[in-house]
Design an enzyme around this catalytic site. Structure first.
Site, PDB file in Angstrom:
ATOM      1  N   LYS A 172       1.886   0.452 -39.740  1.00 42.76           N
ATOM      2  CA  LYS A 172       0.440   0.620 -39.939  1.00 42.76           C
ATOM      3  C   LYS A 172      -0.052   1.988 -39.446  1.00 42.76           C
ATOM      4  CE  LYS A 172      -0.675  -4.306 -39.680  1.00 42.76           C
ATOM      5  NZ  LYS A 172      -1.530  -5.347 -39.115  1.00 42.76           N
ATOM      6  N   ASP A 204      -7.679  -5.789 -41.503  1.00 41.47           N
ATOM      7  CA  ASP A 204      -7.543  -6.729 -40.374  1.00 41.47           C
ATOM      8  C   ASP A 204      -8.884  -6.937 -39.671  1.00 41.47           C
ATOM      9  OD1 ASP A 204      -4.870  -7.278 -40.677  1.00 41.47           O
ATOM     10  OD2 ASP A 204      -4.204  -5.699 -39.307  1.00 41.47           O
TER      11      ASP A 204
HETATM   12  P1  NAP Z   1       1.697  -5.406 -31.379  1.00 36.51           P
HETATM   13  O1  NAP Z   1       1.049  -4.190 -31.920  1.00 36.51           O
HETATM   14  O2  NAP Z   1       3.155  -5.389 -31.099  1.00 36.51           O
HETATM   15  O3  NAP Z   1       0.932  -5.810 -30.028  1.00 36.51           O
HETATM   16  C1  NAP Z   1       1.356  -6.896 -29.258  1.00 36.51           C
HETATM   17  C2  NAP Z   1       0.385  -7.131 -28.130  1.00 36.51           C
HETATM   18  O4  NAP Z   1       0.793  -8.331 -27.491  1.00 36.51           O
HETATM   19  C3  NAP Z   1       0.364  -6.037 -27.072  1.00 36.51           C
HETATM   20  O5  NAP Z   1      -0.916  -5.944 -26.557  1.00 36.51           O
HETATM   21  C4  NAP Z   1       1.344  -6.580 -26.032  1.00 36.51           C
HETATM   22  O6  NAP Z   1       1.018  -6.184 -24.721  1.00 36.51           O
HETATM   23  C5  NAP Z   1       1.073  -8.057 -26.117  1.00 36.51           C
HETATM   24  N1  NAP Z   1       2.238  -8.842 -25.720  1.00 36.51           N
HETATM   25  C6  NAP Z   1       3.453  -8.847 -26.317  1.00 36.51           C
HETATM   26  N2  NAP Z   1       4.267  -9.705 -25.686  1.00 36.51           N
HETATM   27  C7  NAP Z   1       3.558 -10.237 -24.657  1.00 36.51           C
HETATM   28  C8  NAP Z   1       3.861 -11.172 -23.646  1.00 36.51           C
HETATM   29  N3  NAP Z   1       5.075 -11.734 -23.574  1.00 36.51           N
HETATM   30  N4  NAP Z   1       2.899 -11.487 -22.757  1.00 36.51           N
HETATM   31  C9  NAP Z   1       1.675 -10.924 -22.830  1.00 36.51           C
HETATM   32  N5  NAP Z   1       1.322 -10.015 -23.772  1.00 36.51           N
HETATM   33  C10 NAP Z   1       2.260  -9.690 -24.673  1.00 36.51           C
HETATM   34  O7  NAP Z   1       1.475  -6.653 -32.360  1.00 36.51           O
HETATM   35  P2  NAP Z   1       0.218  -6.901 -33.355  1.00 36.51           P
HETATM   36  O8  NAP Z   1       0.445  -6.233 -34.635  1.00 36.51           O
HETATM   37  O9  NAP Z   1      -1.030  -6.622 -32.623  1.00 36.51           O
HETATM   38  O10 NAP Z   1       0.364  -8.461 -33.603  1.00 36.51           O
HETATM   39  C11 NAP Z   1       0.108  -9.395 -32.569  1.00 36.51           C
HETATM   40  C12 NAP Z   1       0.005 -10.771 -33.173  1.00 36.51           C
HETATM   41  O11 NAP Z   1      -1.107 -10.818 -34.036  1.00 36.51           O
HETATM   42  C13 NAP Z   1       1.206 -11.098 -34.052  1.00 36.51           C
HETATM   43  O12 NAP Z   1       2.070 -11.936 -33.339  1.00 36.51           O
HETATM   44  C14 NAP Z   1       0.652 -11.787 -35.265  1.00 36.51           C
HETATM   45  O13 NAP Z   1       0.987 -13.158 -35.252  1.00 36.51           O
HETATM   46  C15 NAP Z   1      -0.844 -11.644 -35.124  1.00 36.51           C
HETATM   47  N6  NAP Z   1      -1.398 -11.048 -36.371  1.00 36.51           N
HETATM   48  C16 NAP Z   1      -1.969 -11.896 -37.247  1.00 36.51           C
HETATM   49  C17 NAP Z   1      -2.527 -11.400 -38.397  1.00 36.51           C
HETATM   50  C18 NAP Z   1      -3.155 -12.348 -39.367  1.00 36.51           C
HETATM   51  O14 NAP Z   1      -3.444 -11.941 -40.493  1.00 36.51           O
HETATM   52  N7  NAP Z   1      -3.415 -13.584 -38.979  1.00 36.51           N
HETATM   53  C19 NAP Z   1      -2.506 -10.027 -38.665  1.00 36.51           C
HETATM   54  C20 NAP Z   1      -1.925  -9.175 -37.729  1.00 36.51           C
HETATM   55  C21 NAP Z   1      -1.370  -9.705 -36.584  1.00 36.51           C
HETATM   56  P3  NAP Z   1       1.519  -4.769 -24.072  1.00 36.51           P
HETATM   57  O15 NAP Z   1       0.576  -3.730 -24.603  1.00 36.51           O
HETATM   58  O16 NAP Z   1       1.402  -4.988 -22.623  1.00 36.51           O
HETATM   59  O17 NAP Z   1       2.932  -4.588 -24.565  1.00 36.51           O
END
Ligand code: NAP
Length: 554
Positions: free
Chosen positions: A328, A374
């Site tokens: 992205k 999003d």
């Molecule tokens: P990302 O960019 O990798 O960000 C992950 C976030 O989660 C970061 O803030 C990370 O914290 C935190 N995190 C990861 N593992 C963790 C843990 N074990 N304990 C606490 N915090 C943790 O991922 P993303 O793209 O934002 O996606 C996150 C989630 O959003 C995905 O799993 C997905 O299911 C959901 N999503 C859904 C949609 C939809 O259309 N429904 C669209 C996009 C995303 P740190 O900064 O500390 O590493």
């Protein structure tokens, strides 16, 4: 002539192969390929002077086949099971070609390498396929299961130049999406009917888009376990998901770019929307990997090279993409570097997930735009529950891609956002980065502070609770956060962006406490509707999207 759909069948006995051929016909296939090399082994002892023990079964199979067929006894040197002598193989093909009218295969497939190596085999094959009213035609084929053959062009020219060959077939393992484009180029310049397919996870595009480029046929398996080459789709996916029969030279190509993307739900909803809108387009998984052991810059360069190749290919009619993890931010960077239009939401969030490509009548690239759907995916489902967001205290949990979109969307509406993240510096940086583009600058806090938060809405933007994620059984919310607040006393609303599973541990926890909830499917559906509208100019049926995604996750 339209591209045929062929089901390959590994023959172990005539009875079960005929049952599979019947199933292939019922599923909508035009042709079957009987792979005889498991049954007809070169090492099999034939009784002195008599027919090979497998011959009666093979004769019956071809004679009773419910669909026209290709008969193939593939040599071990090109991925098959036949390691016997060429004289025996030639005798098998002669026997098949000499069958009574209506009882012979439509095609015999032989590898170019075997045909070129043995003068005797060539002579006998040429004689077997010499034009006859009802006799079979020859498919000359070449395969490479490791990668693109270095002498690909030479092999293709050689197959096309053979007067006995009615069809030339080339199949090799794709190393990237770009290999598909080379196969499309070969198809575009063919001098006789041609099958040009890429194997493996990068090759699906060549299999689905064969009708767009006039491929002679494409292979599809009845069930995933019955695929005879890596990356072969199922007949059902080809006909129902990708609408294979409606693909034609004018069909525009869209897809989901990411890594991995094989399990994305986006093809399911976007192809259904194209169908409903009568839009001449097809939507595919478009895997662009990050190089193993490479730097962040390497990942960007791989993305850039592959995406620009799709965008600028004049034959492909590539008109757009959903872009997901890990690309992205790459899409936004590329859009800025290329001077494409960038929507303010994508700029503020620092990431784009939607690409719209405009082309002129000749298919040449004219312009492109990127945006971030999003933010709308978070905002709209929330607004249906709480119409006025200004001043609303909201806790966004996570500061990654989804967290950024949520924090931007809500702060832009004037909500009082607090970003809670494991890495607090990242939450602070995000709040600072959003400051110039939002009505109300977000605060930041630790995950522990969620327990004492007074937020009226909690939005999980971490992968906690996600199937296959770091902790599928975890909820990011301490139970203490789910207490009544305000007057009249009400529990906070809990929104989980995770959508696989639909019912996450967080949502279960919230429902058990009696709190209102919004699930991640709502976000997925809303952001997909925004994308579909950007490509087709029509708002899709959100209820249909919702149903398709929930059914596929059930
Ligand atoms: P990302 O960019 O990798 O960000 C992950 C976030 O989660 C970061 O803030 C990370 O914290 C935190 N995190 C990861 N593992 C963790 C843990 N074990 N304990 C606490 N915090 C943790 O991922 P993303 O793209 O934002 O996606 C996150 C989630 O959003 C995905 O799993 C997905 O299911 C959901 N999503 C859904 C949609 C939809 O259309 N429904 C669209 C996009 C995303 P740190 O900064 O500390 O590493």
């Amino acid at each position: 002539m339209s591209t045929l759909l062929c089901v390959p069948i590994t023959v172990r006995d005539a009875q079960s192969a005929l049952a599979l051929a019947q199933a292939a016909k019922a599923a909508g296939a035009d042709l079957v390929e009987y792979r005889l090399d498991e049954l007809f082994e070169g090492s099999m002892e034939a009784p002195a002077g008599g027919p090979h023990p497998a011959a009666p079964a093979i004769d019956r199979l071809i004679a009773e086949s419910p669909l026209p067929c290709i008969a193939t006894c593939r040599s071990a040197s090109e991925g098959g099971g036949y390691d016997g002598g060429e004289a025996e193989r030639a005798a098998l093909y002669e026997r098949l070609a000499g069958a009574a009218p209506g009882k012979a295969p439509a095609y015999l497939d032989l590898e170019l390498a075997s045909y070129s190596k043995s003068t005797e085999l060539r002579r006998r094959m040429d004689a077997a396929v010499r034009p006859r009213e009802s006799g079979p035609s020859l498919i000359l084929s070449t395969h490479d299961f490791q990668g693109r053959p270095q002498d690909l062009t030479r092999r293709v020219l050689a197959m096309q130049a053979e007067p006995s060959a009615a069809v030339a077939k080339v199949a090799f393992k794709a190393r990237s999406l770009r290999d598909n484009l080379e196969l499309f180029e070969l198809l575009s310049h063919r001098s006789k009917p041609m099958i040009a397919l890429a194997m493996g996870e990068f090759g699906l595009m060549s299999r689905v888009l064969a009708p767009k480029f006039g491929g002679f046929l494409t292979f599809a398996a009845l069930r995933p376990a019955e695929a005879t080459a890596p990356g072969q789709p199922t007949v059902r996916d080809l006909l129902e998901l990708y609408r294979f029969r409606s693909i034609k030279p004018t069909t525009a190509v869209y897809g989901v770019v990411g890594w991995p993307v094989a399990h994305s739900k986006s093809p399911l909803v976007h192809n259904a929307a194209f169908e409903a809108a009568g839009h001449d387009g097809v939507y595919l998984p478009l895997p662009i990997p990050t190089p193993e052991g490479g730097s962040a810059e390497d990942a960007y360069l791989v993305f850039k090279a592959a995406l620009l190749e799709l965008v600028h290919d004049e034959r492909l009619t590539f008109r757009g993409a959903s872009v997901t993890i890990p690309h992205k931010e790459h899409l936004l960077r590329l859009a800025r570097a290329e001077g494409w239009s960038v929507d303010p939401g994508a700029s503020a969030v620092g990431a784009a997930n939607t690409l719209v490509v405009h082309r002129d009548a000749a298919g040449r690239f004219s312009s492109a735009a990127v945006m971030n759907s999003d933010a709308a995916g978070i905002l709209e489902p929330l607004r249906e529950k709480i119409p006025h967001l200004a001043g609303l205290p909201v806790a966004v949990i996570g500061a990654g891609g989804a967290g950024r979109a949520a924090a931007y969307a809500l702060a832009h509406e004037g909500a009082a956002v607090t970003i809670h993240n494991r890495d607090q510096a990242r939450a602070r940086d995000l709040a600072d980065a959003l400051a110039p583009s939002v009505r109300r600058v977000p605060e930041h806090a630790s995950l522990e502070e969620l327990a004492t938060s007074e937020a009226a809405v909690f939005i999980n933007c971490t992968p906690l609770g996600m199937a296959g994620g770091p902790d599928p059984n975890a909820s990011p919310l301490p139970p203490a956060a789910l207490r009544a607040r305000g007057n009249p006393a009400a529990l906070p609303l809990v929104f989980d962006t995770v959508y696989n599973p639909v019912e996450t541990p967080l949502l279960r926890q919230a429902r058990a406490a009696g709190a209102p909830t919004v699930d991640g499917v709502r976000m997925f559906v809303r952001q997909a509707c925004v994308q579909s509208n950007a490509w087709t100019g029509r708002w899709p049926d959100a209820a249909m999207f919702d149903r398709l995604v929930r059914e596929s996750l059930a």
